[in-house]
Scaffold this motif. Structure first.
Motif, PDB file in Angstrom:
ATOM      1  N   ALA A  57      15.367   5.428  -4.553  1.00  8.79           N
ATOM      2  CA  ALA A  57      14.380   6.354  -3.981  1.00  8.79           C
ATOM      3  C   ALA A  57      14.734   6.738  -2.558  1.00  8.79           C
ATOM      4  O   ALA A  57      15.371   5.970  -1.823  1.00  8.79           O
ATOM      5  N   GLU A  58      14.291   7.937  -2.201  1.00  8.74           N
ATOM      6  CA  GLU A  58      14.350   8.429  -0.819  1.00  8.74           C
ATOM      7  C   GLU A  58      12.947   8.848  -0.443  1.00  8.74           C
ATOM      8  O   GLU A  58      12.308   9.606  -1.179  1.00  8.74           O
ATOM      9  N   SER A  59      12.444   8.374   0.670  1.00 11.87           N
ATOM     10  CA  SER A  59      11.060   8.650   1.050  1.00 11.87           C
ATOM     11  C   SER A  59      11.012   8.989   2.533  1.00 11.87           C
ATOM     12  O   SER A  59      11.531   8.241   3.370  1.00 11.87           O
ATOM     13  N   ASP A  60      10.396  10.124   2.859  1.00  9.70           N
ATOM     14  CA  ASP A  60      10.359  10.602   4.239  1.00  9.70           C
ATOM     15  C   ASP A  60       8.947  10.968   4.669  1.00  9.70           C
ATOM     16  O   ASP A  60       8.086  11.284   3.834  1.00  9.70           O
ATOM     17  N   VAL A  61       8.740  10.940   5.980  1.00  7.94           N
ATOM     18  CA  VAL A  61       7.518  11.431   6.611  1.00  7.94           C
ATOM     19  C   VAL A  61       7.937  12.655   7.413  1.00  7.94           C
ATOM     20  O   VAL A  61       8.544  12.535   8.474  1.00  7.94           O
ATOM     21  N   ARG A  62       7.641  13.830   6.903  1.00  2.05           N
ATOM     22  CA  ARG A  62       8.181  15.072   7.454  1.00  2.05           C
ATOM     23  C   ARG A  62       7.263  15.756   8.462  1.00  2.05           C
ATOM     24  O   ARG A  62       7.713  16.309   9.458  1.00  2.05           O
ATOM     25  N   ARG A  63       5.962  15.767   8.214  1.00  4.64           N
ATOM     26  CA  ARG A  63       5.074  16.615   9.003  1.00  4.64           C
ATOM     27  C   ARG A  63       4.696  15.955  10.326  1.00  4.64           C
ATOM     28  O   ARG A  63       4.449  14.737  10.367  1.00  4.64           O
ATOM     29  N   PRO A  64       4.648  16.721  11.400  1.00 10.09           N
ATOM     30  CA  PRO A  64       4.243  16.150  12.690  1.00 10.09           C
ATOM     31  C   PRO A  64       2.870  15.496  12.601  1.00 10.09           C
ATOM     32  O   PRO A  64       1.916  16.088  12.068  1.00 10.09           O
ATOM     33  N   GLY A  65       2.776  14.279  13.088  1.00  5.86           N
ATOM     34  CA  GLY A  65       1.519  13.548  13.063  1.00  5.86           C
ATOM     35  C   GLY A  65       1.260  12.787  11.786  1.00  5.86           C
ATOM     36  O   GLY A  65       0.293  12.022  11.701  1.00  5.86           O
ATOM     37  N   ALA A  66       2.091  12.991  10.753  1.00 10.90           N
ATOM     38  CA  ALA A  66       1.896  12.283   9.483  1.00 10.90           C
ATOM     39  C   ALA A  66       2.269  10.813   9.636  1.00 10.90           C
ATOM     40  O   ALA A  66       3.156  10.459  10.415  1.00 10.90           O
ATOM     41  N   GLU A  67       1.592   9.961   8.873  1.00 11.84           N
ATOM     42  CA  GLU A  67       1.852   8.526   8.913  1.00 11.84           C
ATOM     43  C   GLU A  67       2.412   8.005   7.591  1.00 11.84           C
ATOM     44  O   GLU A  67       3.155   7.025   7.581  1.00 11.84           O
ATOM     45  N   ALA A  68       2.037   8.638   6.491  1.00 10.79           N
ATOM     46  CA  ALA A  68       2.455   8.176   5.164  1.00 10.79           C
ATOM     47  C   ALA A  68       3.472   9.155   4.573  1.00 10.79           C
ATOM     48  O   ALA A  68       3.573  10.309   4.998  1.00 10.79           O
ATOM     49  N   ASP A  69       4.225   8.671   3.581  1.00 18.41           N
ATOM     50  CA  ASP A  69       5.267   9.504   2.983  1.00 18.41           C
ATOM     51  C   ASP A  69       4.674  10.794   2.425  1.00 18.41           C
ATOM     52  O   ASP A  69       3.651  10.791   1.755  1.00 18.41           O
ATOM     53  N   ASP A  70       5.361  11.897   2.733  1.00 18.80           N
ATOM     54  CA  ASP A  70       4.915  13.194   2.221  1.00 18.80           C
ATOM     55  C   ASP A  70       6.045  13.959   1.540  1.00 18.80           C
ATOM     56  O   ASP A  70       5.888  15.123   1.185  1.00 18.80           O
ATOM     57  N   ASP A  71       7.196  13.295   1.348  1.00 20.71           N
ATOM     58  CA  ASP A  71       8.340  13.930   0.704  1.00 20.71           C
ATOM     59  C   ASP A  71       9.209  12.831   0.104  1.00 20.71           C
ATOM     60  O   ASP A  71       9.975  12.187   0.814  1.00 20.71           O
ATOM     61  N   ARG A 124       9.653   1.896  -3.393  1.00 16.38           N
ATOM     62  CA  ARG A 124       9.349   1.679  -1.973  1.00 16.38           C
ATOM     63  C   ARG A 124      10.405   0.802  -1.310  1.00 16.38           C
ATOM     64  O   ARG A 124      10.872   1.090  -0.212  1.00 16.38           O
ATOM     65  N   ARG A 125      10.798  -0.268  -2.007  1.00 16.44           N
ATOM     66  CA  ARG A 125      11.836  -1.146  -1.462  1.00 16.44           C
ATOM     67  C   ARG A 125      13.158  -0.399  -1.333  1.00 16.44           C
ATOM     68  O   ARG A 125      13.869  -0.513  -0.318  1.00 16.44           O
ATOM     69  N   SER A 126      13.517   0.406  -2.349  1.00 18.72           N
ATOM     70  CA  SER A 126      14.751   1.147  -2.315  1.00 18.72           C
ATOM     71  C   SER A 126      14.789   2.096  -1.116  1.00 18.72           C
ATOM     72  O   SER A 126      15.792   2.172  -0.401  1.00 18.72           O
ATOM     73  N   ALA A 127      13.704   2.816  -0.885  1.00 23.11           N
ATOM     74  CA  ALA A 127      13.658   3.751   0.237  1.00 23.11           C
ATOM     75  C   ALA A 127      13.727   3.039   1.578  1.00 23.11           C
ATOM     76  O   ALA A 127      14.393   3.506   2.515  1.00 23.11           O
ATOM     77  N   GLN A 128      13.047   1.919   1.679  1.00 22.92           N
ATOM     78  CA  GLN A 128      13.042   1.171   2.949  1.00 22.92           C
ATOM     79  C   GLN A 128      14.392   0.534   3.256  1.00 22.92           C
ATOM     80  O   GLN A 128      14.873   0.581   4.393  1.00 22.92           O
ATOM     81  N   GLU A 129      15.031  -0.039   2.235  1.00 25.47           N
ATOM     82  CA  GLU A 129      16.267  -0.780   2.431  1.00 25.47           C
ATOM     83  C   GLU A 129      17.510   0.034   2.135  1.00 25.47           C
ATOM     84  O   GLU A 129      18.639  -0.422   2.365  1.00 25.47           O
ATOM     85  N   LYS A 130      17.322   1.265   1.632  1.00 32.53           N
ATOM     86  CA  LYS A 130      18.424   2.166   1.300  1.00 32.53           C
ATOM     87  C   LYS A 130      19.406   1.523   0.309  1.00 32.53           C
ATOM     88  O   LYS A 130      20.615   1.513   0.493  1.00 32.53           O
ATOM     89  N   VAL A 131      18.785   0.974  -0.758  1.00 32.44           N
ATOM     90  CA  VAL A 131      19.563   0.350  -1.832  1.00 32.44           C
ATOM     91  C   VAL A 131      18.976   0.759  -3.170  1.00 32.44           C
ATOM     92  O   VAL A 131      17.826   1.201  -3.248  1.00 32.44           O
ATOM     93  N   ALA A 132      19.787   0.618  -4.218  1.00 31.60           N
ATOM     94  CA  ALA A 132      19.263   0.752  -5.576  1.00 31.60           C
ATOM     95  C   ALA A 132      18.723  -0.597  -6.010  1.00 31.60           C
ATOM     96  O   ALA A 132      19.296  -1.640  -5.686  1.00 31.60           O
ATOM     97  N   VAL A 133      17.609  -0.588  -6.729  1.00 34.74           N
ATOM     98  CA  VAL A 133      16.934  -1.819  -7.122  1.00 34.74           C
ATOM     99  C   VAL A 133      17.029  -1.987  -8.632  1.00 34.74           C
ATOM    100  O   VAL A 133      16.769  -1.055  -9.388  1.00 34.74           O
TER     101      VAL A 133
END
Length: 362
Positions: free
Chosen positions: A209-223, A351-360
């Motif tokens: 997984a790839e998980s990003d917070v894109r929008r200014p002021g955002a706190e949780a993943d939105d992409d 979530r773990r994959s996105a945080q650690e940048k690994v395949a699970v």
């Protein structure tokens, strides 16, 4: 699993929460289901209390779940449509009070919590069902039919997108970065796309997984993007986003014989938001021919490739009809907590994959 009644008397339903999930989805669907009656709505918001009484004149309103559970003996089913962090404690209380439960997705923040709830329901002999309504989306029902009929052959790749263009934050717990809130798109829209992939193609062996917070002021993943390898060999690529300026196809499914491409969203949510109700119109869940997907091989559907595939009408009412049948006649649970736990296994791995940048590996 059993309910508390048999016969012709409708099951009395208590609904906890009257925000988007409660007012737009659950209350209208409960009210439209033979064998169920909306008895009580729980919301502390005076405006929402008034809204509930206006829309359902016979309904009771109370401010707290405690007031609802004080009348547990007068109820036959509790539906939990409150914020995600309340799902587990409220479902636990309801089950311990002897009440069958429907919980909106995600049923819990972790797969372990979901399995604990499932064990409690099993111990008490009570129904515990999870509201995965998008198993009854029109495009999903159409895709299942195509696969079952062999139209696509062996499915090699499944692309599923739940994309929106919402560059401005809306606020509220869904966009909170507090882990206790279980916010963000991974657990919101991700619960739908992962559940659909598991229903179609079975268990998963690897998650990336790839998980990003894109929008200014955002706190949780939105992409967020999730890649799944299924034990049966299919691969699922799942996209959930609030930051997509150009929306892709809802489904792009590639098989050994043909592919299926479908744009646009099931019309039922929009109809419910507009105040339309199931059972009051003969064309519920249908869409016009110009929105049908296309099935074919060797050419893009956007340049006329393939043939139009009539879209099966969406059928959200089928979920609560199945709940009523399970409680009144012993029919099967339409979505079990253990199925939801399997999806949470995947979401936790993503979530773990996105945080650690690994395949699970699961």
């Amino acid at each position: 699993m059993t309910g508390r009644k048999t016969g012709d008397t409708p099951l009395r339903v208590g609904l906890v929460g009257y925000g988007l999930a409660g007012s737009v989805f659950h209350a209208p669907l409960i009210a439209a289901t033979e064998g169920l009656v909306l008895d009580t709505v729980v919301t502390s918001n005076p405006e929402r209390q008034q809204q509930a009484r206006t829309e359902f004149p016979d309904v009771r309103t109370v401010a707290t779940p405690d007031e609802l559970f004080e009348r547990a003996g007068d109820l036959d089913l509790v539906v939990i449509a409150s914020p995600n962090k309340t799902h587990v404690p409220l479902a636990t209380t309801a089950l311990e009070a002897g009440l069958p439960v429907v919980v909106d997705k995600p049923v819990a923040g972790t797969a372990a919590e979901a399995r604990t709830l499932a064990a409690l329901a099993e111990e008490r002999g009570l129904l515990l069902s999870v509201f995965q309504n998008r198993r009854w989306d029109n495009d999903f029902l159409t895709l299942r039919k195509l696969i079952d009929d062999g139209e696509l052959g062996d499915v090699w790749r499944f692309e599923s997108r739940f994309e929106r263009w919402r560059p401005q934050l809306k606020g509220g717990w869904r966009e909170s970065g507090d882990p206790a809130e279980i916010g963000g798109l991974l657990y919101d829209l991700g619960s739908h796309v992962v559940d659909q992939a598991l229903v179609l193609f079975g268990p998963v062996t690897h998650v990336y997984a790839e998980s990003d917070v894109r929008r200014p002021g955002a706190e949780a993943d939105d992409d967020t993007f999730i890649a799944l390898t299924h034990a049966g060999g299919a691969r699922s690529h799942l996209y959930v986003s609030a930051t997509t300026a150009q929306l892709g196809p809802r489904f792009r499914v590639l098989g050994s014989r043909a592919g299926y491409v479908k744009y646009g969203l099931d019309p039922q949510e929009a109809a419910l938001r507009e105040g339309r109700r199931p059972g009051t119109t003969s064309d519920w869940g249908t869409e016009p021919e110009d929105l049908w997907g296309r099935v074919g091989a060797g050419e893009s559907p956007l340049t006329g490739g393939g043939r139009p595939e009539p879209t099966v009408p969406g059928d959200y009412p089928a979920y609560y009809a199945a709940v009523a049948k399970a409680l009144l006649d012993g029919g099967p649970n339409p979505v079990t907590a253990l199925e939801a736990a399997a999806a949470l296994d995947v979401l936790e791995a993503a979530r773990r994959s996105a945080q650690e940048k690994v395949a699970v590996t699961l």
